[in-house]
Scaffold this active site. Structure first.
Site, mmCIF file in Angstrom:
data_model
loop_
_atom_site.group_PDB
_atom_site.id
_atom_site.type_symbol
_atom_site.label_atom_id
_atom_site.label_comp_id
_atom_site.label_asym_id
_atom_site.label_seq_id
_atom_site.Cartn_x
_atom_site.Cartn_y
_atom_site.Cartn_z
ATOM 1 N N MET A 27 0.849 -1.198 0.000
ATOM 2 C CA MET A 27 0.000 0.000 0.000
ATOM 3 C C MET A 27 0.885 1.249 0.000
ATOM 4 O O MET A 27 0.446 2.342 0.358
ATOM 5 C CB MET A 27 -0.941 -0.006 1.204
ATOM 6 C CG MET A 27 -1.887 -1.205 1.191
ATOM 7 S SD MET A 27 -3.441 -0.938 2.038
ATOM 8 C CE MET A 27 -2.883 -0.632 3.695
ATOM 9 N N HIS A 56 9.208 -3.583 3.602
ATOM 10 C CA HIS A 56 8.823 -3.808 2.198
ATOM 11 C C HIS A 56 10.064 -4.091 1.345
ATOM 12 O O HIS A 56 10.054 -4.961 0.477
ATOM 13 C CB HIS A 56 8.155 -2.553 1.609
ATOM 14 C CG HIS A 56 6.875 -2.158 2.261
ATOM 15 N ND1 HIS A 56 6.732 -1.009 3.008
ATOM 16 C CD2 HIS A 56 5.660 -2.759 2.270
ATOM 17 C CE1 HIS A 56 5.492 -0.914 3.441
ATOM 18 N NE2 HIS A 56 4.817 -1.966 3.012
HETATM 19 O O1 PAF Z 1 -0.043 -5.685 3.710
HETATM 20 C C1 PAF Z 1 -0.479 -4.784 2.945
HETATM 21 O O2 PAF Z 1 0.182 -3.775 2.659
HETATM 22 C C2 PAF Z 1 -1.879 -4.930 2.360
HETATM 23 O O3 PAF Z 1 -2.754 -5.508 3.270
HETATM 24 C C3 PAF Z 1 -1.888 -5.663 1.007
HETATM 25 C C4 PAF Z 1 -1.428 -7.106 1.130
HETATM 26 C C5 PAF Z 1 -1.006 -4.932 0.008
HETATM 27 C C6 PAF Z 1 -3.319 -5.687 0.460
HETATM 28 O O4 PAF Z 1 -3.826 -4.405 0.301
#
Ligand code: PAF
Length: 282
Positions: A30, A37
């Site tokens: 997101m 990430h």
């Molecule tokens: O973990 C996240 O950032 C969100 O829940 C995802 C998996 C991208 C789904 O919107």
């Protein structure tokens, strides 16, 4: 790094790569990217020929009283970070392309979605399962990467991928932590200085569980009482839940045998954070 906004173009890109024998790795996010990430992106680079990262703040996983509007968005900064990893595609679908008027289909993973965070966020995992299904259908990856900070989420996605016959390997990677143990999260940006300092108590509590189990404690009630008392020493922290559960089923346990998941959600001021630790008794 190619930017794709159109789901159809994304689908055709992936189809072509796969027809040339390429293994497609996918990191759904997101945005508001942090080292957690980036560790997923790094692993995706190692395990695939083509890496696709998506950024989409998914409206249907937020309840009306939650932080969808205020959720941190900084695509410019995210793009700069991703350029260092030379990913192949950044997929940035517009909301009206994924959820046009008249959208009516949802994916629900029973049982697992009702536990832990599902109790205070009843529609959250249906929103997550639905968007991840859509993204899987569009990106069509061979392998997809998720963080263990969202332990329940990765478990639900594994279950969903198996139940719906997605030919996708689901990989989950360890939580990346700040210097004091706080799990990296885009929502940490909401914390003021005092709250940020207090937030370190969450991982301290999980680590206390680990130490106590290593010293021989097996009684979950006693462990949870000690953890709650420790967390209670920080007045700005309000627990939503703290529990010990089977890491595969999320069924709560009363005594420690083998691997046990300690999981919590807590409000630090107005910010809701989650964390967990899987502890193994010898
Ligand atoms: O973990 C996240 O950032 C969100 O829940 C995802 C998996 C991208 C789904 O919107």
């Amino acid at each position: 790094m190619r930017e794709i906004k159109n789901p159809r173009e994304m689908y055709l890109y992936s189809l072509k790569a796969k027809s040339h024998g390429k293994r497609v790795g996918f990191v759904p996010t997101m945005g508001a990217l942090h080292e957690g990430h980036l560790s997923l992106v790094e692993e995706a680079k190692k395990k695939s020929d083509i890496v696709v990262v998506s950024i989409f703040v998914n409206p249907i996983q937020f309840a009306p009283n939650e932080d969808f509007t205020g959720y941190p968005r900084n695509t410019g900064r995210d793009k700069k970070l991703l350029k260092n990893f030379a990913i192949d595609v950044l997929f940035l679908p517009p909301a009206d392309k994924l959820f046009p008027d008249g959208f009516k289909t949802f994916v629900e993973v029973d049982v697992l979605s009702k536990k832990m965070c599902g109790r205070s966020r009843p529609a959250h995992f249906r929103g997550v399962a639905t968007i991840v299904t859509k993204l899987f259908n569009i990106v069509n990856p061979d392998v997809a990467f998720f963080g263990e900070k969202d332990y329940q989420q990765q478990l639900i996605i594994r279950q969903m991928a198996a139940d719906l016959n997605f030919p996708i390997e689901v990989v989950s990677l360890p939580t990346v932590r700040e210097f004091d143990g706080l799990a990296m999260s885009s929502r940490n940006a909401y914390l003021n200085q005092k709250e940020r300092k207090s937030a370190a108590i969450l991982y301290k509590a999980l680590s206390l569980a680990q130490r106590e189990i290593q010293s021989g404690e097996r009684d979950v009630n006693k462990l949870l009482f000690r953890l709650r008392s420790l967390i209670g020493s920080e007045p700005v922290v309000r627990l939503d839940y703290l529990l010990a559960a089977d890491p595969r089923t999320l069924q709560e346990v009363k005594s420690i045998k083998g691997k046990v998941l300690f999981a919590l959600a807590a409000y630090i001021g107005k910010t809701r954070l989650i964390d967990n630790l899987v502890v193994e008794a010898e």
